[in-house]
Design a protein around this motif. Structure first.
Motif, PDB file in Angstrom:
ATOM      1  N   SER A  15       2.811  -3.293  -6.222  1.00 27.31           N
ATOM      2  CA  SER A  15       1.497  -2.699  -6.328  1.00 27.31           C
ATOM      3  C   SER A  15       1.446  -1.360  -5.582  1.00 27.31           C
ATOM      4  O   SER A  15       2.127  -1.191  -4.564  1.00 27.31           O
ATOM      5  CB  SER A  15       0.518  -3.682  -5.688  1.00 27.31           C
ATOM      6  OG  SER A  15      -0.752  -3.371  -6.091  1.00 27.31           O
ATOM      7  N   GLU A  17      -0.627  -0.200  -3.610  1.00 32.00           N
ATOM      8  CA  GLU A  17      -1.098  -0.206  -2.216  1.00 32.00           C
ATOM      9  C   GLU A  17       0.055  -0.264  -1.200  1.00 32.00           C
ATOM     10  O   GLU A  17      -0.077   0.238  -0.092  1.00 32.00           O
ATOM     11  CB  GLU A  17      -2.105  -1.330  -1.961  1.00 32.00           C
ATOM     12  CG  GLU A  17      -1.552  -2.709  -2.023  1.00 32.00           C
ATOM     13  CD  GLU A  17      -2.625  -3.746  -1.696  1.00 32.00           C
ATOM     14  OE1 GLU A  17      -2.688  -4.747  -2.404  1.00 32.00           O
ATOM     15  OE2 GLU A  17      -3.381  -3.526  -0.724  1.00 32.00           O
ATOM     16  N   PHE A  18       1.194  -0.829  -1.610  1.00 30.61           N
ATOM     17  CA  PHE A  18       2.337  -0.898  -0.689  1.00 30.61           C
ATOM     18  C   PHE A  18       3.099   0.430  -0.638  1.00 30.61           C
ATOM     19  O   PHE A  18       3.943   0.636   0.222  1.00 30.61           O
ATOM     20  CB  PHE A  18       3.291  -2.023  -1.098  1.00 30.61           C
ATOM     21  CG  PHE A  18       2.622  -3.353  -1.080  1.00 30.61           C
ATOM     22  CD1 PHE A  18       2.311  -3.968   0.116  1.00 30.61           C
ATOM     23  CD2 PHE A  18       2.270  -3.975  -2.253  1.00 30.61           C
ATOM     24  CE1 PHE A  18       1.653  -5.181   0.137  1.00 30.61           C
ATOM     25  CE2 PHE A  18       1.616  -5.189  -2.258  1.00 30.61           C
ATOM     26  CZ  PHE A  18       1.306  -5.795  -1.049  1.00 30.61           C
ATOM     27  N   ASN A  57      -2.232   3.489  -5.401  1.00 26.83           N
ATOM     28  CA  ASN A  57      -2.195   4.362  -4.214  1.00 26.83           C
ATOM     29  C   ASN A  57      -2.542   5.805  -4.586  1.00 26.83           C
ATOM     30  O   ASN A  57      -2.939   6.585  -3.741  1.00 26.83           O
ATOM     31  CB  ASN A  57      -0.804   4.332  -3.565  1.00 26.83           C
ATOM     32  CG  ASN A  57       0.312   4.664  -4.551  1.00 26.83           C
ATOM     33  OD1 ASN A  57       0.266   4.238  -5.712  1.00 26.83           O
ATOM     34  ND2 ASN A  57       1.289   5.420  -4.129  1.00 26.83           N
ATOM     35  N   THR A 163       1.478  -9.676  -2.267  1.00 26.44           N
ATOM     36  CA  THR A 163       0.122  -9.359  -1.784  1.00 26.44           C
ATOM     37  C   THR A 163       0.207  -9.035  -0.288  1.00 26.44           C
ATOM     38  O   THR A 163       1.294  -9.057   0.295  1.00 26.44           O
ATOM     39  CB  THR A 163      -0.854 -10.550  -1.953  1.00 26.44           C
ATOM     40  OG1 THR A 163      -0.365 -11.648  -1.186  1.00 26.44           O
ATOM     41  CG2 THR A 163      -1.016 -10.953  -3.396  1.00 26.44           C
ATOM     42  N   LYS A 164      -0.969  -8.811   0.311  1.00 27.23           N
ATOM     43  CA  LYS A 164      -0.993  -8.471   1.740  1.00 27.23           C
ATOM     44  C   LYS A 164      -0.914  -9.716   2.614  1.00 27.23           C
ATOM     45  O   LYS A 164      -0.721  -9.632   3.810  1.00 27.23           O
ATOM     46  CB  LYS A 164      -2.299  -7.735   2.065  1.00 27.23           C
ATOM     47  CG  LYS A 164      -2.319  -6.325   1.533  1.00 27.23           C
ATOM     48  CD  LYS A 164      -3.566  -5.597   1.971  1.00 27.23           C
ATOM     49  CE  LYS A 164      -4.729  -5.952   1.090  1.00 27.23           C
ATOM     50  NZ  LYS A 164      -5.935  -5.168   1.310  1.00 27.23           N
ATOM     51  N   VAL A 165      -1.137 -10.882   2.005  1.00 28.58           N
ATOM     52  CA  VAL A 165      -1.136 -12.135   2.774  1.00 28.58           C
ATOM     53  C   VAL A 165      -0.060 -13.089   2.223  1.00 28.58           C
ATOM     54  O   VAL A 165       0.660 -12.734   1.298  1.00 28.58           O
ATOM     55  CB  VAL A 165      -2.539 -12.795   2.757  1.00 28.58           C
ATOM     56  CG1 VAL A 165      -3.528 -11.986   3.578  1.00 28.58           C
ATOM     57  CG2 VAL A 165      -3.053 -12.962   1.338  1.00 28.58           C
ATOM     58  N   ASN A 166      -0.003 -14.293   2.806  1.00 33.04           N
ATOM     59  CA  ASN A 166       1.136 -15.167   2.493  1.00 33.04           C
ATOM     60  C   ASN A 166       1.080 -15.874   1.142  1.00 33.04           C
ATOM     61  O   ASN A 166       1.976 -16.641   0.808  1.00 33.04           O
ATOM     62  CB  ASN A 166       1.298 -16.214   3.604  1.00 33.04           C
ATOM     63  CG  ASN A 166       1.785 -15.551   4.885  1.00 33.04           C
ATOM     64  OD1 ASN A 166       2.387 -14.470   4.838  1.00 33.04           O
ATOM     65  ND2 ASN A 166       1.516 -16.167   6.022  1.00 33.04           N
ATOM     66  N   ASN A 217       3.963 -12.689   0.456  1.00 34.92           N
ATOM     67  CA  ASN A 217       3.614 -11.578   1.336  1.00 34.92           C
ATOM     68  C   ASN A 217       4.612 -10.429   1.175  1.00 34.92           C
ATOM     69  O   ASN A 217       5.756 -10.518   1.613  1.00 34.92           O
ATOM     70  CB  ASN A 217       3.589 -12.060   2.791  1.00 34.92           C
ATOM     71  CG  ASN A 217       2.955 -11.046   3.708  1.00 34.92           C
ATOM     72  OD1 ASN A 217       2.970  -9.848   3.429  1.00 34.92           O
ATOM     73  ND2 ASN A 217       2.367 -11.529   4.788  1.00 34.92           N
ATOM     74  N   TYR A 219       4.557  -7.599   2.595  1.00 33.50           N
ATOM     75  CA  TYR A 219       4.892  -6.879   3.818  1.00 33.50           C
ATOM     76  C   TYR A 219       6.089  -7.503   4.527  1.00 33.50           C
ATOM     77  O   TYR A 219       6.562  -7.005   5.530  1.00 33.50           O
ATOM     78  CB  TYR A 219       3.674  -6.832   4.762  1.00 33.50           C
ATOM     79  CG  TYR A 219       2.661  -5.799   4.314  1.00 33.50           C
ATOM     80  CD1 TYR A 219       3.048  -4.484   4.084  1.00 33.50           C
ATOM     81  CD2 TYR A 219       1.339  -6.148   4.100  1.00 33.50           C
ATOM     82  CE1 TYR A 219       2.135  -3.539   3.648  1.00 33.50           C
ATOM     83  CE2 TYR A 219       0.411  -5.200   3.667  1.00 33.50           C
ATOM     84  CZ  TYR A 219       0.831  -3.893   3.446  1.00 33.50           C
ATOM     85  OH  TYR A 219      -0.070  -2.959   3.010  1.00 33.50           O
TER      86      TYR A 219
END
Ligand code: UDP
Length: 240
Positions: A15, A17-18, A57, A163-166, A217, A219
């Motif tokens: 995505s 956003e990363f 982004n 995603t931003k979470v797990n 996740n 990240y």
């Protein structure tokens, strides 16, 4: 001894956003380089990798529409953003000696190859990482829909959605500290519960063609390896 891999051909959606950079550089080089290390590891295990690239982004069609632009043009700008991101990743792959080919759903001669299923399958079989950009080439869709369609077309064993979470939670974990992580969900549960993990069109497509999805996740790209070998308890598996 080599670890047994569970998913041989994967479709990873990255995505926008990363990929968001900072004032010095519009693209998040650090994130891409971390990802490349993991990609190298997966390639060494023989995993075939397709990457569908987002553009949020830079530009999203819906945002440009809000400021008065026509939707079709806005979405074309959004899709061109995915090309900018795709080329950035392509270039960093090149610098890291990773054989990569970049395909576009529309004609962008001299920039990307034109998408053709047989050519993409051959590239994957030959060990190239394949980058898909320009979404589906049509407005009113998202790169999640593109990821589902390409995932189905190339017969990917899994669609990995970062995603931003797990994974998928019972409610927003940033707001509700008691939110619980789902280990497994059925497509229909995600649709019924109206969990906003991706648009309904994409989910329905995945459901119809039985393309399993793992939400994880992004990240922490190091876990890509664990996902590929089928380690339990990471992320949320969405399937039939
Ligand atoms: N887009 C489109 N058709 C597609 C894929 C994408 O029109 O098949 C446009 C749309 O405007 C979207 C933008 O490209 O907002 C960027 O894609 P997306 O929002 O899916 O990127 P992400 O949120 O994953 O960064």
């Amino acid at each position: 001894m080599k670890k047994k891999i569970k998913y041989n051909r994967v479709l990873l959606k990255i995505s926008g956003e990363f990929l968001k950079g900072n004032e010095e550089c519009s693209i998040n080089i650090i994130f891409i380089e971390k990802l490349i290390i993991q990609i190298k590891k997966l390639l060494s295990l023989g995993v075939q990798i397709g990457l569908v690239i987002g553009g949020g982004n830079l530009f999203r069609g819906s945002d440009l529409e809000k400021i008065g632009m026509r939707r079709t043009i806005s979405d074309q700008i959004g899709m061109l953003s995915t090309v900018i991101n795709g080329l950035s990743i392509y270039e960093l792959m090149y610098k890291n000696n990773i054989n990569t080919r970049i395909f576009s759903s529309s004609n962008l001669e001299g920039v990307c190859e034109r998408y053709r299923l047989d050519e993409v399958n051959k590239a994957l079989d030959d060990g190239y990482v394949v980058i898909f950009c320009f979404g589906l080439g049509v407005p009113f869709f998202t790169t999640d829909s593109a990821a589902c369609i390409y995932g189905i077309e190339i017969k990917a064993d899994i669609f990995l959605k970062g995603t931003k979470v797990n994974g998928v939670y019972s409610s927003d974990p940033f707001i509700n500290p008691l939110a619980t992580l789902y280990k497994k969900l059925k497509y229909k549960e995600v649709l019924q519960k109206k969990i906003k993990i991706m648009d309904d069109t994409s989910l329905i497509l995945a459901q119809e063609h039985k393309l399993p999805i793992i939400v994880f996740n992004m990240y922490n790209p190091i876990i890509l390896y664990d996902l590929i070998i089928g380690k339990e308890g990471i992320g949320t598996l969405i399937s039939v």
